[in-house]
Design a protein around this motif. Structure first.
Motif, PDB file in Angstrom:
ATOM      1  N   GLY A   1      45.418  47.762  70.962  1.00  0.00           N
ATOM      2  CA  GLY A   1      45.783  48.661  71.179  1.00  0.00           C
ATOM      3  C   GLY A   1      44.922  49.882  71.154  1.00  0.00           C
ATOM      4  N   ASN A   2      43.669  49.341  70.630  1.00  0.00           N
ATOM      5  CA  ASN A   2      42.098  49.919  70.638  1.00  0.00           C
ATOM      6  C   ASN A   2      41.362  50.302  71.725  1.00  0.00           C
ATOM      7  N   ALA A   3      41.853  49.297  72.773  1.00  0.00           N
ATOM      8  CA  ALA A   3      41.450  49.650  73.862  1.00  0.00           C
ATOM      9  C   ALA A   3      42.769  50.483  74.910  1.00  0.00           C
ATOM     10  N   TYR A   4      43.744  50.368  74.124  1.00  0.00           N
ATOM     11  CA  TYR A   4      44.628  50.629  75.358  1.00  0.00           C
ATOM     12  C   TYR A   4      45.196  52.255  74.990  1.00  0.00           C
ATOM     13  N   SER A   5      44.464  53.149  73.394  1.00  0.00           N
ATOM     14  CA  SER A   5      43.999  54.278  72.901  1.00  0.00           C
ATOM     15  C   SER A   5      43.456  54.882  73.640  1.00  0.00           C
ATOM     16  N   GLY A   6      42.121  54.691  74.853  1.00  0.00           N
ATOM     17  CA  GLY A   6      41.522  55.113  75.817  1.00  0.00           C
ATOM     18  C   GLY A   6      40.542  56.061  74.184  1.00  0.00           C
ATOM     19  N   GLY A   7      40.899  57.367  75.039  1.00  0.00           N
ATOM     20  CA  GLY A   7      40.434  57.950  74.841  1.00  0.00           C
ATOM     21  C   GLY A   7      40.472  58.988  73.679  1.00  0.00           C
ATOM     22  N   TYR A   8      42.169  58.381  72.965  1.00  0.00           N
ATOM     23  CA  TYR A   8      42.542  58.987  71.846  1.00  0.00           C
ATOM     24  C   TYR A   8      41.593  58.698  70.944  1.00  0.00           C
ATOM     25  N   GLN A   9      42.096  59.290  70.035  1.00  0.00           N
ATOM     26  CA  GLN A   9      40.967  58.722  68.201  1.00  0.00           C
ATOM     27  C   GLN A   9      42.261  57.758  67.368  1.00  0.00           C
ATOM     28  N   THR A  10      42.820  56.960  67.361  1.00  0.00           N
ATOM     29  CA  THR A  10      43.991  56.675  67.086  1.00  0.00           C
ATOM     30  C   THR A  10      42.791  54.599  66.863  1.00  0.00           C
ATOM     31  N   ALA A  11      42.878  54.141  65.449  1.00  0.00           N
ATOM     32  CA  ALA A  11      42.544  53.175  65.786  1.00  0.00           C
ATOM     33  C   ALA A  11      42.877  52.305  65.024  1.00  0.00           C
ATOM     34  N   PHE A  12      42.767  50.802  65.392  1.00  0.00           N
ATOM     35  CA  PHE A  12      44.100  49.458  64.581  1.00  0.00           C
ATOM     36  C   PHE A  12      43.434  48.649  64.413  1.00  0.00           C
ATOM     37  N   SER A  13      43.770  48.125  63.415  1.00  0.00           N
ATOM     38  CA  SER A  13      42.820  46.774  62.194  1.00  0.00           C
ATOM     39  C   SER A  13      44.132  46.585  61.913  1.00  0.00           C
ATOM     40  N   VAL A  14      43.893  44.753  61.106  1.00  0.00           N
ATOM     41  CA  VAL A  14      45.180  43.896  60.518  1.00  0.00           C
ATOM     42  C   VAL A  14      44.789  43.697  59.440  1.00  0.00           C
ATOM     43  N   VAL A  15      45.611  43.105  58.145  1.00  0.00           N
ATOM     44  CA  VAL A  15      44.690  42.983  57.191  1.00  0.00           C
ATOM     45  C   VAL A  15      45.618  41.006  57.438  1.00  0.00           C
ATOM     46  N   ARG A  16      45.180  40.200  57.023  1.00  0.00           N
ATOM     47  CA  ARG A  16      46.133  38.912  57.283  1.00  0.00           C
ATOM     48  C   ARG A  16      45.791  38.271  55.534  1.00  0.00           C
ATOM     49  N   TYR A  17      46.749  38.227  54.834  1.00  0.00           N
ATOM     50  CA  TYR A  17      46.806  36.762  53.890  1.00  0.00           C
ATOM     51  C   TYR A  17      48.099  36.298  53.620  1.00  0.00           C
ATOM     52  N   GLY A  18      47.971  35.236  52.439  1.00  0.00           N
ATOM     53  CA  GLY A  18      49.077  34.109  51.918  1.00  0.00           C
ATOM     54  C   GLY A  18      50.203  35.189  51.422  1.00  0.00           C
ATOM     55  N   ASN A  19      51.041  34.809  50.329  1.00  0.00           N
ATOM     56  CA  ASN A  19      52.013  34.443  49.932  1.00  0.00           C
ATOM     57  C   ASN A  19      51.867  35.237  48.903  1.00  0.00           C
ATOM     58  N   VAL A  20      52.540  36.349  48.865  1.00  0.00           N
ATOM     59  CA  VAL A  20      52.737  37.077  47.289  1.00  0.00           C
ATOM     60  C   VAL A  20      53.107  36.895  46.321  1.00  0.00           C
ATOM     61  N   MET A  21      52.440  37.079  45.708  1.00  0.00           N
ATOM     62  CA  MET A  21      52.965  36.840  44.323  1.00  0.00           C
ATOM     63  C   MET A  21      54.390  37.768  43.403  1.00  0.00           C
TER      64      MET A  21
END
Length: 332
Positions: free
Chosen positions: A150-170
């Motif tokens: 999506g960061n390439a898909y957004s082209g010249g727009y300002q939107t940035a996408f990132s992901v957080v990955r973690y395990g089972n939430v207690m």
């Protein structure tokens, strides 16, 4: 960054959403915090906890509905995407529904966020997205790749996408600790396999990782929190020392051990004191100094899984967490 900003949380009435709202309102002074979810009763109950706080808004909607997302994201600066169909056996038996929410919903959010000028989107992922063997993990892997691209898909727009990955939430709904607590008086706890291990993270740690990602991200990174592992047999023993452990076999789509970073990711994975960062092998971003910052590349072939983890939860740590988060009846 979040002060005087408008923030929207999809799936905001879930366990993470509740904790994110409480912690964010306490630490920051957002202009507006919007809870976006499809369950009106959960919103009604949650709203009663925040009567008088005019920073909070509730918006009925579904990530499957692009038009509703467009309306909800009007004027929004930051998005936390927590909405997902996530119970492994449920996804195995209802695959079309999982795809609609986890994949189609991701595409809807990417389009809507770009078109509405959202600044940053942080997406909650799962250890099951790394080398997936079940449908839930496969849909989340697809979603991760959609958001990274999506960061390439957004082209010249300002939107940035990132992901957080973690395990089972207690303590989250549907997770193993509340389940064990609810049945411990029966004298028997079901164990799928005596060798099984899992990553464990607290809701507070999950929220703090999202905050850090908003501050640190350029776009396209997958942040992997360093968290301890636990053996399911040890967890059952701490919850109910006198209970028998009945081996029932692995459920459909279930892994023996969970993995958050696979060997194939090691070429673009960097280590930091409290987390790892997987950079995208796309457009040269995997060698981008703005994304790497102070990170050190992990050895080739590095794998971060719950069975080879260097940090394990001690019985005393588990017991203390349970005592501080559950009452005598086994409820949160």
């Amino acid at each position: 960054m979040l002060n005087n900003a408008t923030i929207l949380v999809t799936g905001g009435t879930g366990s993470f959403g509740h904790k994110f709202v409480a912690m964010t309102l306490e630490k920051y002074s957002p202009k507006k915090l919007i809870v976006f979810s499809r369950d009106e009763m959960k919103q009604w109950e949650m709203a009663k906890l925040y009567q008088g706080d005019d920073r909070l808004r509730f918006f009925i909607g579904d990530v499957r509905d692009k038009d509703r997302l467009y309306r909800a994201l009007d004027g929004v600066d930051f998005v936390v995407h927590a909405a997902a169909t996530k119970i492994v056996p449920t996804a195995e038996y209802n695959p079309f529904e999982s795809v609609k929410t986890n994949i189609n919903g991701a595409m809807n959010l990417i389009d809507a966020a770009i078109d509405k000028g959202v600044k940053r989107v942080v997406v909650l992922s799962t250890d099951k997205a790394s080398s997936p063997i079940n449908l839930y993990g496969a849909t989340k892997l697809a979603a991760d790749k959609l958001f990274v691209a999506g960061n390439a898909y957004s082209g010249g727009y300002q939107t940035a996408f990132s992901v957080v990955r973690y395990g089972n939430v207690m303590g989250s709904r549907g997770s193993v600790i509340p389940f064990f607590m609810s049945i411990r008086d029966r004298g028997v706890l079901p164990i799928t396999d005596p060798r099984m291990t899992r990553f464990m993270i607290s809701l507070e740690q999950a929220v703090e990782l999202v905050w850090h990602t908003f501050d640190d991200m350029v776009g396209g990174e997958i942040y992997v929190k360093k968290i301890p592992s636990v053996r399911m047999t040890d967890l059952a023993r701490v919850v109910a020392p006198e209970a028998e452990q009945e081996i029932i076999g692995i459920r459909p789509g279930e892994k023996l051990h969970e993995q958050m970073i696979g060997a194939e990711d090691s070429h673009f994975t960097y280590e930091y004191p409290e987390y790892f960062k997987i950079l995208p092998n796309l457009n040269g971003w995997g060698r981008c100094k703005k994304r790497i910052k102070s990170g050190q590349r992990v050895p080739e072939g590095f794998v971060y899984s719950s069975d080879n983890n260097s940090v394990w939860m001690a019985d005393a740590e588990l017991r203390a967490w349970i005592e501080s988060n559950f009452n005598d009846a086994g409820a949160v």
